[in-house]
Design an enzyme around this catalytic site. Sequence first.
Site, PDB file in Angstrom:
ATOM      1  N   ASP A 181       7.734  -0.561  -4.498  1.00 52.89           N
ATOM      2  CA  ASP A 181       6.372  -0.920  -4.098  1.00 52.89           C
ATOM      3  C   ASP A 181       6.479  -2.061  -3.092  1.00 52.89           C
ATOM      4  O   ASP A 181       7.401  -2.877  -3.174  1.00 52.89           O
ATOM      5  CB  ASP A 181       5.559  -1.362  -5.330  1.00 52.89           C
ATOM      6  CG  ASP A 181       4.056  -1.270  -5.100  1.00 52.89           C
ATOM      7  OD1 ASP A 181       3.406  -0.442  -5.741  1.00 52.89           O
ATOM      8  OD2 ASP A 181       3.531  -2.049  -4.253  1.00 52.89           O
ATOM      9  N   GLU A 269      -6.359  20.149   4.982  1.00 49.95           N
ATOM     10  CA  GLU A 269      -6.775  20.871   3.776  1.00 49.95           C
ATOM     11  C   GLU A 269      -8.018  21.692   4.080  1.00 49.95           C
ATOM     12  O   GLU A 269      -8.863  21.268   4.880  1.00 49.95           O
ATOM     13  CB  GLU A 269      -7.071  19.867   2.650  1.00 49.95           C
ATOM     14  CG  GLU A 269      -5.823  19.089   2.247  1.00 49.95           C
ATOM     15  CD  GLU A 269      -6.056  18.055   1.136  1.00 49.95           C
ATOM     16  OE1 GLU A 269      -7.198  17.967   0.634  1.00 49.95           O
ATOM     17  OE2 GLU A 269      -5.091  17.361   0.788  1.00 49.95           O
ATOM     18  N   HIS A 292      -5.252  20.117  -4.124  1.00 45.54           N
ATOM     19  CA  HIS A 292      -5.771  18.742  -4.236  1.00 45.54           C
ATOM     20  C   HIS A 292      -6.649  18.598  -5.483  1.00 45.54           C
ATOM     21  O   HIS A 292      -7.817  18.236  -5.404  1.00 45.54           O
ATOM     22  CB  HIS A 292      -6.554  18.365  -2.959  1.00 45.54           C
ATOM     23  CG  HIS A 292      -6.711  16.869  -2.801  1.00 45.54           C
ATOM     24  ND1 HIS A 292      -6.851  16.255  -1.592  1.00 45.54           N
ATOM     25  CD2 HIS A 292      -6.757  15.867  -3.722  1.00 45.54           C
ATOM     26  CE1 HIS A 292      -6.978  14.952  -1.759  1.00 45.54           C
ATOM     27  NE2 HIS A 292      -6.930  14.693  -3.055  1.00 45.54           N
ATOM     28  N   ILE A 293      -6.027  18.903  -6.632  1.00 43.61           N
ATOM     29  CA  ILE A 293      -6.782  18.835  -7.894  1.00 43.61           C
ATOM     30  C   ILE A 293      -6.156  17.823  -8.866  1.00 43.61           C
ATOM     31  O   ILE A 293      -6.434  17.867 -10.067  1.00 43.61           O
ATOM     32  CB  ILE A 293      -6.923  20.216  -8.583  1.00 43.61           C
ATOM     33  CG1 ILE A 293      -5.643  21.039  -8.510  1.00 43.61           C
ATOM     34  CG2 ILE A 293      -8.051  21.026  -7.986  1.00 43.61           C
ATOM     35  CD1 ILE A 293      -4.604  20.703  -9.464  1.00 43.61           C
TER      36      ILE A 293
HETATM   37  N1  LIG Z   1      -4.212  14.066  -5.747  1.00 42.25           N
HETATM   38  C1  LIG Z   1      -5.330  13.528  -6.168  1.00 42.25           C
HETATM   39  O1  LIG Z   1      -6.264  14.197  -6.576  1.00 42.25           O
HETATM   40  C2  LIG Z   1      -5.432  12.046  -6.178  1.00 42.25           C
HETATM   41  C3  LIG Z   1      -4.748  11.291  -5.260  1.00 42.25           C
HETATM   42  N2  LIG Z   1      -4.836   9.932  -5.295  1.00 42.25           N
HETATM   43  C4  LIG Z   1      -4.064   9.179  -4.299  1.00 42.25           C
HETATM   44  O2  LIG Z   1      -3.114   8.381  -5.012  1.00 42.25           O
HETATM   45  C5  LIG Z   1      -3.051   7.112  -4.393  1.00 42.25           C
HETATM   46  C6  LIG Z   1      -2.548   6.098  -5.398  1.00 42.25           C
HETATM   47  O3  LIG Z   1      -3.509   5.908  -6.418  1.00 42.25           O
HETATM   48  P1  LIG Z   1      -3.434   4.637  -7.391  1.00 42.25           P
HETATM   49  O4  LIG Z   1      -2.144   4.575  -8.081  1.00 42.25           O
HETATM   50  O5  LIG Z   1      -4.651   4.668  -8.227  1.00 42.25           O
HETATM   51  O6  LIG Z   1      -3.537   3.467  -6.317  1.00 42.25           O
HETATM   52  P2  LIG Z   1      -3.116   1.947  -6.491  1.00 42.25           P
HETATM   53  O7  LIG Z   1      -3.771   1.227  -5.384  1.00 42.25           O
HETATM   54  O8  LIG Z   1      -3.342   1.492  -7.879  1.00 42.25           O
HETATM   55  O9  LIG Z   1      -1.536   1.983  -6.238  1.00 42.25           O
HETATM   56  C7  LIG Z   1      -0.954   2.201  -5.002  1.00 42.25           C
HETATM   57  C8  LIG Z   1       0.323   1.404  -4.942  1.00 42.25           C
HETATM   58  O10 LIG Z   1       1.010   1.734  -3.738  1.00 42.25           O
HETATM   59  C9  LIG Z   1       1.563   0.543  -3.235  1.00 42.25           C
HETATM   60  N3  LIG Z   1       1.871   0.714  -1.814  1.00 42.25           N
HETATM   61  C10 LIG Z   1       1.028   0.643  -0.758  1.00 42.25           C
HETATM   62  N4  LIG Z   1       1.698   0.863   0.386  1.00 42.25           N
HETATM   63  C11 LIG Z   1       2.986   1.093   0.040  1.00 42.25           C
HETATM   64  C12 LIG Z   1       4.153   1.373   0.769  1.00 42.25           C
HETATM   65  N5  LIG Z   1       4.145   1.465   2.097  1.00 42.25           N
HETATM   66  N6  LIG Z   1       5.306   1.527   0.078  1.00 42.25           N
HETATM   67  C13 LIG Z   1       5.339   1.407  -1.269  1.00 42.25           C
HETATM   68  N7  LIG Z   1       4.266   1.125  -2.018  1.00 42.25           N
HETATM   69  C14 LIG Z   1       3.100   0.981  -1.372  1.00 42.25           C
HETATM   70  C15 LIG Z   1       0.526  -0.510  -3.519  1.00 42.25           C
HETATM   71  O11 LIG Z   1       1.057  -1.809  -3.475  1.00 42.25           O
HETATM   72  C16 LIG Z   1       0.079  -0.097  -4.915  1.00 42.25           C
HETATM   73  O12 LIG Z   1       0.833  -0.709  -5.926  1.00 42.25           O
HETATM   74  C17 LIG Z   1      -4.487   6.866  -3.914  1.00 42.25           C
HETATM   75  O13 LIG Z   1      -4.513   5.961  -2.842  1.00 42.25           O
HETATM   76  C18 LIG Z   1      -4.937   8.237  -3.481  1.00 42.25           C
HETATM   77  O14 LIG Z   1      -4.647   8.408  -2.125  1.00 42.25           O
HETATM   78  C19 LIG Z   1      -5.583   9.291  -6.231  1.00 42.25           C
HETATM   79  C20 LIG Z   1      -6.280  10.002  -7.170  1.00 42.25           C
HETATM   80  C21 LIG Z   1      -6.316  11.448  -7.183  1.00 42.25           C
HETATM   81  O1  LIG Z   2     -11.163  14.580  -6.341  1.00 43.36           O
HETATM   82  C1  LIG Z   2     -11.125  14.477  -5.115  1.00 43.36           C
HETATM   83  O2  LIG Z   2     -11.874  15.069  -4.379  1.00 43.36           O
HETATM   84  C2  LIG Z   2     -10.102  13.574  -4.462  1.00 43.36           C
HETATM   85  C3  LIG Z   2      -9.207  12.892  -5.419  1.00 43.36           C
HETATM   86  C4  LIG Z   2      -8.397  11.909  -4.678  1.00 43.36           C
HETATM   87  O3  LIG Z   2      -7.576  12.269  -3.879  1.00 43.36           O
HETATM   88  C5  LIG Z   2      -8.657  10.494  -4.869  1.00 43.36           C
HETATM   89  O4  LIG Z   2      -9.277  10.119  -5.881  1.00 43.36           O
HETATM   90  O5  LIG Z   2      -8.229   9.704  -4.022  1.00 43.36           O
END
Ligand SMILES: NC(=O)C1=CN([C@@H]2O[C@H](COP(=O)(O)OP(=O)(O)OC[C@H]3O[C@@H](n4cnc5c(N)ncnc54)[C@H](O)[C@@H]3O)[C@@H](O)[C@H]2O)C=CC1
Ligand SMILES: O=C(O)CCC(=O)C(=O)O
Length: 409
Positions: A181, A269, A292-293
């Site tokens: 991180d 997407e 993307h779920i």
């Molecule tokens: N596939 C999906 O449906 C979902 C996707 N996401 C994605 O997951 C990402 C992460 O979610 P959370 O863990 O809740 O976010 P978060 O903000 O809690 O954690 C992200 C971490 O990444 C670190 N980080 C930032 N830039 C970095 C880099 N260049 N190298 C290494 N570490 C780095 C940050 O310091 C932080 O600790 C979200 O930003 C979102 O884009 C989130 C929810 C659902």
């Molecule tokens: O549920 C979605 O439409 C997006 C989820 C996601 O990627 C996020 O929470 O960042």
Amino acid sequence: MSIESVTQDKLKIVLLEGIHASAEKLFRDNGFLNVITANKSLPEEELRQILKDAHYLGIRSRTQVTPELLEYCDNLEAIGCFCIGTNQVNLLATQQRGIPVFNAPFANTRSVAELVLGEMILLLRGIPAKNAAAHRGEWQKSATDSYETRGKTLGIVGYGHIGTQIGILAENLGMNVQYYDIENKLALGNAKPADSYHALLQTSDVVTFHVPETPQTQNMMDSEAFSQLKQGAILLNASRGTVVDIESLVNALTNRQILGAAIDVYPVEPKSNQETFISPLREFDNVILTPHIGGSTKEAQANIGIEVAEKLLKYSQNGSTISAVNFPEVGLPSHEGKHRICHIHQNEPGILAKINDIFSANRVNISAQYLQTDGGVGYVVTDIDQTSSEQVFEALQKIPKTIRARILY
Ligand SMILES: NC(=O)C1=CN([C@@H]2O[C@H](COP(=O)(O)OP(=O)(O)OC[C@H]3O[C@@H](n4cnc5c(N)ncnc54)[C@H](O)[C@@H]3O)[C@@H](O)[C@H]2O)C=CC1
Ligand SMILES: O=C(O)CCC(=O)C(=O)O
């Protein structure tokens, strides 16, 4: 730019991309009757039309809120991202227009963590390819390239809300967990920080990405990064589609450098479930492709619907910007019998004095006031003893550098 106060029942709320019905219900229960919903993202022109007179917008990850789109949104007061990521919104342009943006930073994190864990187990056993073969009538009973999770090393890139939960769950399966991180993070359980990003890639059996979309994470997993991976590693990406370079992933799969992958997010997407999903990854049986779920569970979506709608309601009803991602955070408690005015302006010295000169010149007594500035914008919430007259409100709107003002009650 300024806006007139509109009664609550007439405020137009637009909720796109199949936002859970819990959000619409909350708005309606609170007297917001003009709620328009769509179960997909809208094409550009339709989006402009619908937003032309909208006051609140709710989106998920597909709708792009660009400076060009905002030109059409004169009445827009706030945006709710019913998800974690806010990269689909131009945060600077919204800030400059006095539009706070809210999200749900935690509600779907467990759902993503569970999906990643399940996929990792399946990939280590080679199940996706065996499953695809069985569907074609092929019987692939074999232990070749089929592994337990126990004793394997999981490398987590981005040790935030999702990454940490995956680490804890993986340790319960007997895995060794390491993470990379850019921030100094508290290691949970027995997890250890890797010496560097490359060290993590070189020493992990499974690598999973949980970083936000930023310029630094763009193509973080490129051909050079792939070349660092262990032979036979497994790669997962449920963060953002820009993080893993797809061509490099295809090469690594083609020359069998990696055993398999699970991808939930893509550089491009489909905008709706009616659009065809196009990707060179479709030809690989050993890649789990999900649309993307990661965060799409009933539990997460219902909770997100309520959480973000509540934030928009609070902003509308008492001006609270607490937890906005692009805006000064102000959360003044309501004061019985008082009246509230919000003023958003460009962050330049002397504006608070001008606001208070207007109150003073009109013999308006201030009972509470809070100013917070953040980058280019300043936000003042003022409670006054008597209802604001039109004259006072107009004077507030005319203060140079005013972005907008609202009388809440
Ligand atoms: N596939 C999906 O449906 C979902 C996707 N996401 C994605 O997951 C990402 C992460 O979610 P959370 O863990 O809740 O976010 P978060 O903000 O809690 O954690 C992200 C971490 O990444 C670190 N980080 C930032 N830039 C970095 C880099 N260049 N190298 C290494 N570490 C780095 C940050 O310091 C932080 O600790 C979200 O930003 C979102 O884009 C989130 C929810 C659902
Ligand atoms: O549920 C979605 O439409 C997006 C989820 C996601 O990627 C996020 O929470 O960042």
